[in-house]
Scaffold this active site. Structure first.
Site, mmCIF file in Angstrom:
data_model
loop_
_atom_site.group_PDB
_atom_site.id
_atom_site.type_symbol
_atom_site.label_atom_id
_atom_site.label_comp_id
_atom_site.label_asym_id
_atom_site.label_seq_id
_atom_site.Cartn_x
_atom_site.Cartn_y
_atom_site.Cartn_z
ATOM 1 N N ARG A 1 -26.675 -38.447 -30.843
ATOM 2 C CA ARG A 1 -25.287 -37.946 -30.779
ATOM 3 C C ARG A 1 -24.773 -37.458 -32.141
ATOM 4 O O ARG A 1 -23.579 -37.470 -32.406
ATOM 5 C CB ARG A 1 -24.331 -38.990 -30.211
ATOM 6 N N LYS B 1 -21.472 -23.211 -36.668
ATOM 7 C CA LYS B 1 -21.978 -22.877 -35.335
ATOM 8 C C LYS B 1 -23.481 -23.141 -35.315
ATOM 9 O O LYS B 1 -24.209 -22.678 -36.198
ATOM 10 C CB LYS B 1 -21.727 -21.403 -35.009
ATOM 11 N N GLU C 1 -24.299 -7.084 -42.782
ATOM 12 C CA GLU C 1 -23.369 -8.179 -42.481
ATOM 13 C C GLU C 1 -22.381 -8.377 -43.627
ATOM 14 O O GLU C 1 -21.233 -8.758 -43.414
ATOM 15 C CB GLU C 1 -24.122 -9.485 -42.217
ATOM 16 N N LYS D 1 -15.605 -16.144 -45.524
ATOM 17 C CA LYS D 1 -15.890 -16.656 -44.175
ATOM 18 C C LYS D 1 -15.255 -18.036 -43.997
ATOM 19 O O LYS D 1 -14.682 -18.347 -42.951
ATOM 20 C CB LYS D 1 -17.394 -16.693 -43.881
ATOM 21 N N GLU E 1 -12.647 -20.111 -32.630
ATOM 22 C CA GLU E 1 -12.359 -18.761 -32.140
ATOM 23 C C GLU E 1 -11.443 -18.829 -30.917
ATOM 24 O O GLU E 1 -11.833 -18.512 -29.787
ATOM 25 C CB GLU E 1 -13.665 -18.034 -31.807
ATOM 26 N N ARG F 1 -10.856 -15.755 -36.023
ATOM 27 C CA ARG F 1 -12.304 -15.726 -36.247
ATOM 28 C C ARG F 1 -12.941 -14.521 -35.568
ATOM 29 O O ARG F 1 -14.000 -14.049 -35.977
ATOM 30 C CB ARG F 1 -12.932 -17.040 -35.744
ATOM 31 N N ASN G 1 -16.449 -10.450 -35.571
ATOM 32 C CA ASN G 1 -17.262 -9.705 -34.603
ATOM 33 C C ASN G 1 -17.157 -8.193 -34.804
ATOM 34 O O ASN G 1 -17.598 -7.427 -33.945
ATOM 35 C CB ASN G 1 -16.839 -10.043 -33.170
ATOM 36 N N HIS H 1 -19.815 -5.801 -33.607
ATOM 37 C CA HIS H 1 -20.694 -6.550 -32.709
ATOM 38 C C HIS H 1 -20.677 -6.051 -31.265
ATOM 39 O O HIS H 1 -21.648 -6.238 -30.555
ATOM 40 C CB HIS H 1 -20.354 -8.042 -32.749
ATOM 41 N N HIS I 1 -24.315 -5.581 -30.183
ATOM 42 C CA HIS I 1 -24.987 -6.367 -29.139
ATOM 43 C C HIS I 1 -25.539 -5.477 -28.051
ATOM 44 O O HIS I 1 -26.634 -5.710 -27.540
ATOM 45 C CB HIS I 1 -23.993 -7.356 -28.506
ATOM 46 N N HIS J 1 -30.609 -7.718 -35.866
ATOM 47 C CA HIS J 1 -29.207 -7.878 -35.493
ATOM 48 C C HIS J 1 -28.265 -7.174 -36.487
ATOM 49 O O HIS J 1 -27.375 -6.425 -36.100
ATOM 50 C CB HIS J 1 -28.898 -9.370 -35.394
#
Ligand SMILES: NC(=O)c1ccc[n+]([C@@H]2O[C@H](COP(=O)([O-])OP(=O)(O)OC[C@H]3O[C@@H](n4cnc5c(N)ncnc54)[C@H](O)[C@@H]3O)[C@@H](O)[C@H]2O)c1
Length: 384
Positions: free
Chosen positions: A125, A147, A189, A235, A245, A255, A259, A262, A266, A279
């Site tokens: 956990r 993340k 990026e 960031k 987000e 947040r 993107n 993106h 994507h 990416h």
């Protein structure tokens, strides 16, 4: 050496990012400081390529600071970012009898960071993890924000957890062995973060890219450490205000602005089955589309769009875009996972350093189609 403290609202405690040159060999003492005396074991999670380059100094430093070190190697590539790999890692930790006070050290790019961070989030956990990011993208992006996660067969990053590292050691020296396409992707990026962050961050990024464009030696300048620190600080400032987000937020500091580029990025990755674009490269093209759209909606001036385009151009050569199926891109955009209540949330620009979130409902399909066509055309001529 730069030291940066990252705090998130959800977490009262902060963590430190140490950024410098040849700081990899200090990871043991930093880990000891961050993890405390009780930590006895550390499992290093990496892949063969990165471990081959950087495993020895890291492991030596950990041992010298009293850790019992084990190693778990993962296959190299995005396809290994799966539950299956996480299960493998968990079995490895359990067989090695790591306890709550022990830790994981993630040594690698974003794939390793996301996987190892996720394993750390759920093993017993939650145990601590220390991150040594070794790609430019991971150093400016995935090392901040907490993340972690894996891909599902239905899409990327669809399962995961928020789990902040105990600390991050960023050794810019590791970037020297990076493939040039990985450098381009990381640069895209950093242009993205500059474009939505501030004029100052954008200009600092472009100055570095100009230097890098004339010689790869720029990777050895102190400019790089300063840029990474500024990128992480930006960031961190966004993440600390909006870690998860929030769906309802649409302001220029949510947040979601991260993107930028993106939505189309994507879609391009998806229609080329993740084979033709890194990416970051797809985000580079995606930013040109978002920029063109912003201009066509009357939000962004032509000179500002030119600055953005110049930033993307300086990142380096992008894969071909003139042969992409534009209808397939448009269809894929409509299925963007970041949509809210069924409508896409475009991150557009009002100027460099100021983002605006616009609902897809407010954009006429014809305008989108033309913007896509013009931006893809522009992208294919950037390096000629
Ligand atoms: N958690 C986050 O906030 C966050 C943010 C952005 C991206 N990501 C994730 O990060 C992943 C992409 O990360 P990435 O671009 O770092 O890709 P990656 O981890 O696949 O690394 C790219 C390639 O570079 C190699 N490599 C790494 N470091 C190297 C070094 N120093 N020298 C030589 N080769 C090296 C790797 O083995 C790999 O082949 C994606 O899965 C993405 O979803 C996560």
């Amino acid at each position: 050496v730069q030291r940066l403290r990252v705090r998130t609202k959800a977490q009262t405690d902060e963590y430190e990012i140490k950024i410098g040159r040849n700081v990899l060999c200090t990871v043991g003492e930093e880990a000891r400081r961050w993890l405390g005396k009780e930590a006895r074991k550390i499992a290093v999670i990496s892949n063969p390529r990165v471990l081959g380059h950087y495993g020895s100094p890291a492991i030596r430093s950990l041992r010298a600071n009293g850790f019992a070190v084990s190693q778990k190697l993962i296959g190299d590539g995005e396809r290994f970012k799966s539950f299956r790999t996480v299960e493998d890692i968990l079995a490895f930790l359990s067989q090695g009898r790591l306890e709550r006070s022990d830790a994981i050290l993630a040594l690698g790019g974003g794939v390793i960071g996301d996987l190892a961070g996720f394993a750390a989030a759920i093993y017993l956990r939650g145990i601590s993890f220390v991150y040594v990011p070794t790609t430019l993208l991971a150093q400016i992006d995935s090392s901040v924000g907490g993340k972690t996660g894996v891909n599902l067969v239905t899409g990327k990053n669809l399962a995961g957890a928020f789990h902040q590292p105990a600390g991050v050691v960023t050794d810019v020296e590791t970037l020297r062995t990076l493939d040039s396409r990985e450098v381009v992707a990381g640069c895209c990026e950093s242009v993205k973060q500059g474009a939505v962050g501030s004029r100052r961050l954008f200009n600092q990024t472009v100055r570095f890219l100009r230097a890098l464009d004339s010689s790869r030696d720029a990777l050895e300048s102190s400019q790089l450490e300063e840029l990474i620190a500024a990128q992480c600080a930006f960031k961190a400032s966004i993440v600390s205000k909006d870690q998860r987000e929030a769906r309802e937020r649409r302001d220029h500091q949510s947040r979601r602005i991260l993107n930028f580029g993106h939505t189309t990025g994507h879609a391009i990755e998806a229609i080329t089955r993740y084979r033709l674009f890194r990416h970051g490269e797809a985000v580079g093209v995606g930013m040109l589309v978002a920029g063109e759209l912003s201009k066509n909606l009357g939000l962004l001036s032509v000179p500002e769009l030119e600055s953005l385009t110049d930033g993307v151009r300086l990142c380096g050569p992008l894969p071909r875009t003139d042969n992409l199926n534009q209808d397939a891109i448009l269809t894929s955009i409509l299925h963007d996972k970041k949509s809210v209540a069924g409508s896409i949330q475009w991150v557009l620009l009002e100027r460099i350093g100021r983002a605006r979130i616009v609902s897809g409902k407010e954009i006429a399909p014809r305008l989108l189609k033309h913007s896509l066509r013009d931006a893809l055309r522009k992208a294919s001529t950037l390096r000629n």
